[in-house]
Design a protein around this motif. Structure first.
Motif, short mmCIF file in Angstrom:
data_model
loop_
_atom_site.label_atom_id
_atom_site.label_comp_id
_atom_site.label_asym_id
_atom_site.label_seq_id
_atom_site.Cartn_x
_atom_site.Cartn_y
_atom_site.Cartn_z
N SER A 73 0.82 -1.21 0.00
CA SER A 73 0.00 0.00 0.00
C SER A 73 0.85 1.26 0.00
CB SER A 73 -0.95 -0.03 1.20
OG SER A 73 -1.97 0.94 1.05
N GLY A 74 0.15 2.39 0.11
CA GLY A 74 0.78 3.70 0.06
C GLY A 74 1.22 4.18 1.43
N ASP A 75 1.28 5.49 1.58
CA ASP A 75 1.69 6.11 2.84
C ASP A 75 0.49 6.29 3.77
OD1 ASP A 75 4.36 6.40 2.01
OD2 ASP A 75 3.92 8.31 1.03
N ASN A 76 0.78 6.36 5.07
CA ASN A 76 -0.21 6.67 6.10
C ASN A 76 -1.36 5.66 6.11
OD1 ASN A 76 -1.18 8.19 8.26
ND2 ASN A 76 -2.43 9.47 6.93
N PHE A 77 -1.01 4.39 6.10
CA PHE A 77 -2.02 3.33 6.13
C PHE A 77 -2.59 3.20 7.54
CE2 PHE A 77 -3.68 -0.97 6.38
CZ PHE A 77 -4.27 -1.14 5.15
N GLY A 78 -3.91 3.06 7.63
CA GLY A 78 -4.56 2.84 8.92
C GLY A 78 -4.79 4.10 9.73
N SER A 79 -4.83 5.25 9.07
CA SER A 79 -5.10 6.50 9.79
C SER A 79 -6.57 6.53 10.21
CB SER A 79 -4.77 7.70 8.90
OG SER A 79 -5.54 7.65 7.71
N GLY A 80 -6.93 7.54 10.97
CA GLY A 80 -8.33 7.67 11.39
C GLY A 80 -8.54 7.18 12.79
N SER A 81 -9.67 6.52 13.02
CA SER A 81 -10.04 6.10 14.37
C SER A 81 -9.16 4.96 14.86
CB SER A 81 -11.50 5.68 14.41
OG SER A 81 -11.66 4.41 13.81
N SER A 82 -9.25 4.69 16.13
CA SER A 82 -8.39 3.69 16.75
C SER A 82 -8.96 2.27 16.67
CB SER A 82 -8.17 4.05 18.22
OG SER A 82 -9.41 4.04 18.90
N ARG A 83 -9.96 2.04 15.86
CA ARG A 83 -10.63 0.73 15.87
C ARG A 83 -9.70 -0.44 15.57
NH1 ARG A 83 -14.52 2.32 10.92
NH2 ARG A 83 -14.69 4.03 12.37
N GLU A 84 -9.65 -1.34 16.53
CA GLU A 84 -8.85 -2.56 16.37
C GLU A 84 -9.45 -3.48 15.32
OE1 GLU A 84 -6.63 -5.71 19.38
OE2 GLU A 84 -8.27 -4.48 20.14
N HIS A 85 -10.72 -3.27 15.01
CA HIS A 85 -11.41 -4.08 14.00
C HIS A 85 -10.71 -4.02 12.65
CE1 HIS A 85 -14.29 -2.98 17.12
NE2 HIS A 85 -15.02 -4.03 16.78
N ALA A 86 -9.99 -2.94 12.36
CA ALA A 86 -9.28 -2.84 11.07
C ALA A 86 -8.23 -3.94 10.96
CB ALA A 86 -8.65 -1.46 10.92
N ALA A 87 -7.47 -4.15 12.02
CA ALA A 87 -6.49 -5.24 12.02
C ALA A 87 -7.20 -6.59 11.97
CB ALA A 87 -5.59 -5.15 13.25
N TRP A 88 -8.31 -6.72 12.71
CA TRP A 88 -9.06 -7.98 12.70
C TRP A 88 -9.57 -8.29 11.29
CZ3 TRP A 88 -12.82 -7.02 17.42
CH2 TRP A 88 -12.07 -6.95 18.60
N ALA A 89 -10.07 -7.28 10.58
CA ALA A 89 -10.62 -7.50 9.23
C ALA A 89 -9.53 -7.93 8.26
CB ALA A 89 -11.31 -6.23 8.73
N LEU A 90 -8.38 -7.30 8.31
CA LEU A 90 -7.27 -7.68 7.43
C LEU A 90 -6.82 -9.11 7.72
CD1 LEU A 90 -5.44 -4.28 7.63
CD2 LEU A 90 -6.11 -5.36 5.47
N ASP A 91 -6.70 -9.43 9.00
CA ASP A 91 -6.30 -10.78 9.40
C ASP A 91 -7.35 -11.81 8.99
OD1 ASP A 91 -4.61 -12.70 11.02
OD2 ASP A 91 -6.49 -12.80 12.15
N ASP A 92 -8.61 -11.51 9.25
CA ASP A 92 -9.69 -12.45 8.94
C ASP A 92 -9.82 -12.69 7.44
OD1 ASP A 92 -11.91 -14.07 10.13
OD2 ASP A 92 -13.15 -12.77 8.86
N TYR A 93 -9.50 -11.69 6.65
CA TYR A 93 -9.53 -11.84 5.20
C TYR A 93 -8.42 -12.78 4.73
CZ TYR A 93 -9.54 -10.67 0.23
OH TYR A 93 -9.59 -10.75 -1.14
N GLY A 94 -7.32 -12.82 5.48
CA GLY A 94 -6.21 -13.71 5.13
C GLY A 94 -4.86 -13.03 4.99
N PHE A 95 -4.81 -11.72 5.24
CA PHE A 95 -3.53 -11.04 5.15
C PHE A 95 -2.68 -11.34 6.39
CE2 PHE A 95 -5.93 -8.16 2.25
CZ PHE A 95 -5.14 -8.35 1.13
N ARG A 96 -1.39 -11.58 6.14
CA ARG A 96 -0.43 -11.79 7.24
C ARG A 96 0.46 -10.58 7.42
NH1 ARG A 96 -0.09 -14.29 11.07
NH2 ARG A 96 1.87 -15.38 10.92
N ALA A 97 0.55 -9.74 6.38
CA ALA A 97 1.41 -8.55 6.46
C ALA A 97 0.86 -7.45 5.57
CB ALA A 97 2.83 -8.91 6.02
N VAL A 98 1.15 -6.21 5.98
CA VAL A 98 0.85 -5.03 5.16
C VAL A 98 2.17 -4.29 5.01
CG1 VAL A 98 -0.43 -2.87 4.96
CG2 VAL A 98 -1.51 -4.86 6.04
N ILE A 99 2.54 -4.02 3.77
CA ILE A 99 3.75 -3.26 3.48
C ILE A 99 3.31 -1.89 2.98
CG2 ILE A 99 5.85 -3.13 2.09
CD1 ILE A 99 5.74 -6.22 1.89
N ALA A 100 3.71 -0.85 3.71
CA ALA A 100 3.28 0.51 3.37
C ALA A 100 4.45 1.48 3.56
CB ALA A 100 2.09 0.93 4.24
#
Length: 194
Positions: A73-100
């Protein structure tokens, strides 16, 4: 938490900057309290048309990217609210890593606490990774702190504490349970003084 030492997988490039947590998992899907079941809503407003059919123009819906486990991905990934659900959604989809290019501090912490490895690489490296054929695998070697792809090694930094936790699959509960004996002894001593 699943340990992360080495991971080999395919990538999907979503090179947008400033992807915020509401784009990762819209607030309307935050009603669950368990960590599972969020993958189907990942990037929901981009992945689906208004009638809930897959948007054929969104990259995660393209057949060649099905099963990808590393998001570029690009710069400033995961900005905004502090919701832990964002990490849960990426993991549940099947991602093991995010490179930004960079991450918001809160998203970075939430990702590492949930076994999702956030890697910061410069734009030139991410562009090379994003240009790889969809079927080509890359390897992330966390102990060596390298992304290995197409004969090249891209080094990345990670705090030693987070590296230790990820390599050993330790979340906060597992770390506390490592001191179970000492906690029990302390509680026994406290009962004597009451």
């Amino acid at each position: 938490m699943e340990a992360f030492t080495q991971h080999t997988g395919t990538t999907v490039p979503l090179m947008n900057d400033n992807i915020d947590t509401d784009q990762i998992i819209p607030k309307s899907f935050l009603k669950r309290i368990e960590k599972t079941g969020f993958g189907e809503f990942l990037f929901d407003e981009w992945r689906y048309l208004p009638d809930r059919t897959p948007n054929p123009e969104f990259i995660l819906n393209e057949p060649q990217y099905q099963g990808a486990t590393i998001l570029i991905s690009g710069d400033n990934f995961g900005s905004g609210s502090s919701r832990e659900h964002a990490a849960w959604a990426l993991d549940d989809y099947g991602f093991r890593a995010v490179i930004a290019g960079s991450f918001s501090d809160i998203f970075y912490m939430n990702a590492t606490k949930n076994g999702l490895l956030p890697i910061v690489l410069p734009l030139a490296a991410r562009q090379k990774l994003a240009a790889l054929p969809a079927a080509q695998t890359i390897t992330i070697d966390l102990p060596k702190q390298q992304v290995l792809a197409d004969g090249e090694a891209y080094s990345f930094d990670i705090d030693g504490t987070w590296k230790h936790k990820l390599v050993n699959g330790l979340d906060d509960i597992a770390i506390t349970l490592a001191y179970e004996k000492e906690i029990g002894e302390y509680e026994s001593r406290e009962k004597l003084y009451k």
